[in-house]
Design a protein around this motif. Structure first.
Motif, short mmCIF file in Angstrom:
data_model
loop_
_atom_site.label_atom_id
_atom_site.label_comp_id
_atom_site.label_asym_id
_atom_site.label_seq_id
_atom_site.Cartn_x
_atom_site.Cartn_y
_atom_site.Cartn_z
N GLY A 51 0.80 -1.22 0.00
CA GLY A 51 0.00 0.00 0.00
C GLY A 51 0.82 1.27 0.00
N GLY A 52 2.14 1.13 0.13
CA GLY A 52 3.02 2.29 0.24
C GLY A 52 3.53 2.79 -1.09
N PRO A 53 4.40 3.80 -1.02
CA PRO A 53 4.85 4.47 0.21
C PRO A 53 3.69 5.22 0.89
CG PRO A 53 5.63 5.63 -1.74
CD PRO A 53 5.02 4.37 -2.23
N GLY A 54 3.60 5.05 2.18
CA GLY A 54 2.46 5.61 2.92
C GLY A 54 1.20 4.85 2.55
N PHE A 55 0.21 5.60 2.03
CA PHE A 55 -1.03 4.99 1.54
C PHE A 55 -1.19 5.22 0.04
CE2 PHE A 55 -2.13 6.50 5.96
CZ PHE A 55 -2.01 5.25 6.55
N VAL A 56 -0.13 5.62 -0.63
CA VAL A 56 -0.21 6.09 -2.02
C VAL A 56 -0.75 5.03 -2.96
CG1 VAL A 56 1.16 6.87 -4.00
CG2 VAL A 56 1.59 7.82 -1.74
N SER A 57 -0.34 3.76 -2.81
CA SER A 57 -0.72 2.74 -3.77
C SER A 57 -1.83 1.82 -3.28
CB SER A 57 0.51 1.89 -4.15
OG SER A 57 1.02 1.22 -3.01
N GLU A 58 -2.56 2.22 -2.27
CA GLU A 58 -3.67 1.40 -1.79
C GLU A 58 -4.79 1.34 -2.82
OE1 GLU A 58 -3.82 1.57 3.09
OE2 GLU A 58 -4.98 3.02 1.93
N THR A 59 -5.37 0.16 -2.98
CA THR A 59 -6.59 0.00 -3.75
C THR A 59 -7.74 -0.22 -2.76
OG1 THR A 59 -6.23 -2.38 -3.91
CG2 THR A 59 -5.38 -1.01 -5.71
N MET A 60 -8.95 -0.27 -3.27
CA MET A 60 -10.09 -0.48 -2.40
C MET A 60 -9.99 -1.80 -1.64
SD MET A 60 -12.44 1.84 -2.10
CE MET A 60 -13.89 0.90 -1.66
N ALA A 61 -9.61 -2.86 -2.36
CA ALA A 61 -9.52 -4.17 -1.70
C ALA A 61 -8.46 -4.17 -0.60
CB ALA A 61 -9.20 -5.25 -2.74
N PHE A 62 -7.31 -3.56 -0.89
CA PHE A 62 -6.25 -3.52 0.12
C PHE A 62 -6.61 -2.57 1.25
CE2 PHE A 62 -2.18 -2.32 1.98
CZ PHE A 62 -1.58 -3.57 2.12
N PHE A 63 -7.30 -1.49 0.94
CA PHE A 63 -7.79 -0.54 1.94
C PHE A 63 -8.70 -1.24 2.94
CE2 PHE A 63 -11.23 2.64 2.90
CZ PHE A 63 -10.49 3.48 3.72
N ILE A 64 -9.60 -2.07 2.43
CA ILE A 64 -10.52 -2.82 3.28
C ILE A 64 -9.75 -3.81 4.15
CG2 ILE A 64 -12.39 -4.53 3.25
CD1 ILE A 64 -13.31 -3.14 0.60
N TYR A 65 -8.80 -4.51 3.55
CA TYR A 65 -8.00 -5.49 4.30
C TYR A 65 -7.22 -4.80 5.43
CZ TYR A 65 -3.82 -8.23 5.33
OH TYR A 65 -2.79 -8.88 5.97
N ARG A 66 -6.57 -3.70 5.12
CA ARG A 66 -5.75 -3.03 6.13
C ARG A 66 -6.61 -2.49 7.26
NH1 ARG A 66 -1.18 1.33 4.51
NH2 ARG A 66 0.08 -0.56 4.23
N LEU A 67 -7.79 -1.98 6.93
CA LEU A 67 -8.68 -1.48 7.98
C LEU A 67 -9.15 -2.60 8.89
CD1 LEU A 67 -10.96 1.00 6.00
CD2 LEU A 67 -9.28 1.60 7.73
N GLY A 68 -9.58 -3.70 8.29
CA GLY A 68 -10.18 -4.78 9.07
C GLY A 68 -9.18 -5.59 9.86
#
Length: 295
Positions: A240-257
């Protein structure tokens, strides 16, 4: 309805019943539970949680991180679907013209699809390493030091690098679908067009392309859905990095949960992703089906 027909219907129902139970248990019920949890502050661990109404949805749609994930998902989803289909169609047209060693070349084209996204991404991660990766080493030896980059650490290009890698490793199945459809195009029509003086482009535009309408719909829809839920490449290559720059929706959901223990918040994001996938799929299918009729 006769007794025999009723008995046959009951027999068919009993045959599908085990799979129906499994589908309900691992897909439908968890999906409905996810909708319920999206209105709570559930952390994924505690047995208790509180209902917070639409607070999760409000926080998500006002979050810059969420919209960045949406932007990346659109770039990778639509971009990969379009590029993969164009490249696959070109490859299918070339393979359709090859008569010697055709099986060998088709195998070569399909091989990347047999490698899991995790393995392919791991290989690329080492190849693109800034310090000892093969890509930068080759550029240095070729005297192109100015082209050397931290390919997976530069926030300005990382999403485009991911797009390239996704398109490079996918497309084997898409090519085979196009190829099988090309081989079903009546040769009489092609020969008739050529006899009438049509050029190669005119034959493709007015004969071959309309015949491919069904496979274009299937391939583009499948590629688009696959693009919306890209996860493995992000997890392995950038996290998802650097930082949150390359996060996608699927990875965003995974990282949150699972990473930030905000299962309720992640469930709300998952519901939004489901809505986006459904809307885009319906619109795409409607457009593609309309194009099939016109063709």
């Amino acid at each position: 309805m006769s007794a025999v027909q009723r008995r046959n219907r009951w027999m068919m129902f009993f045959f599908i019943l085990p799979m129906l139970v499994v589908f309900l248990a691992i897909v439908i019920i968890p999906s409905l539970q996810s909708i319920q949890l999206s209105f709570t502050d559930y952390d994924g661990i505690s047995p208790t949680y509180n209902y917070v109404g639409v607070d999760n949805y409000h926080e998500i749609i006002t979050s810059g991180r969420f919209w960045n994930a949406v932007k990346n998902t659109l770039i990778l989803g639509i971009g990969s679907a379009f590029i993969i289909n164009v490249i696959s169609l070109v490859m299918a047209l070339l393979l359709d013209r090859i008569h010697h060693f055709s099986g060998f070349f088709r195998t070569i084209v399909y091989l990347p699809s047999l490698v899991s996204a995790f393995i392919a991404s791991t290989i690329w991660k080492y190849m693109l390493n800034y310090n000892f990766g093969a890509v930068n080493s080759i550029l240095k030896k070729a005297g192109l030091e100015g082209w050397v980059h931290d390919w997976l650490g530069d926030s300005h290009i990382v999403v485009w690098v991911l797009l390239f890698l996704i398109c490079f490793t996918l497309g084997g199945n898409t090519t085979l679908i196009y190829l099988s459809n090309l081989q079903s195009v009546p040769q009489e029509l092609v020969e008739a067009a050529e006899v009438d003086g049509a050029s190669g482009w005119q034959v493709f535009r007015h004969v071959t392309w309309p015949m491919l309408a069904g496979s274009v719909t299937v391939n583009f829809t499948l590629s688009l859905i696959g693009g919306w839920v890209i996860f493995d490449q992000i997890q392995v290559l950038t996290g998802g990095g650097p930082g949150f720059v390359s996060e996608t929706m699927a990875f965003f959901i995974y990282r949150l949960g699972f990473g930030e223990y905000r299962a309720g918040f992640g469930s709300a994001a998952a519901v939004l992703l489901f809505i986006i996938v459904m809307i885009t799929t319906v619109i795409t299918n409607k457009y593609m089906r309309g194009r099939e009729i016109q063709a």
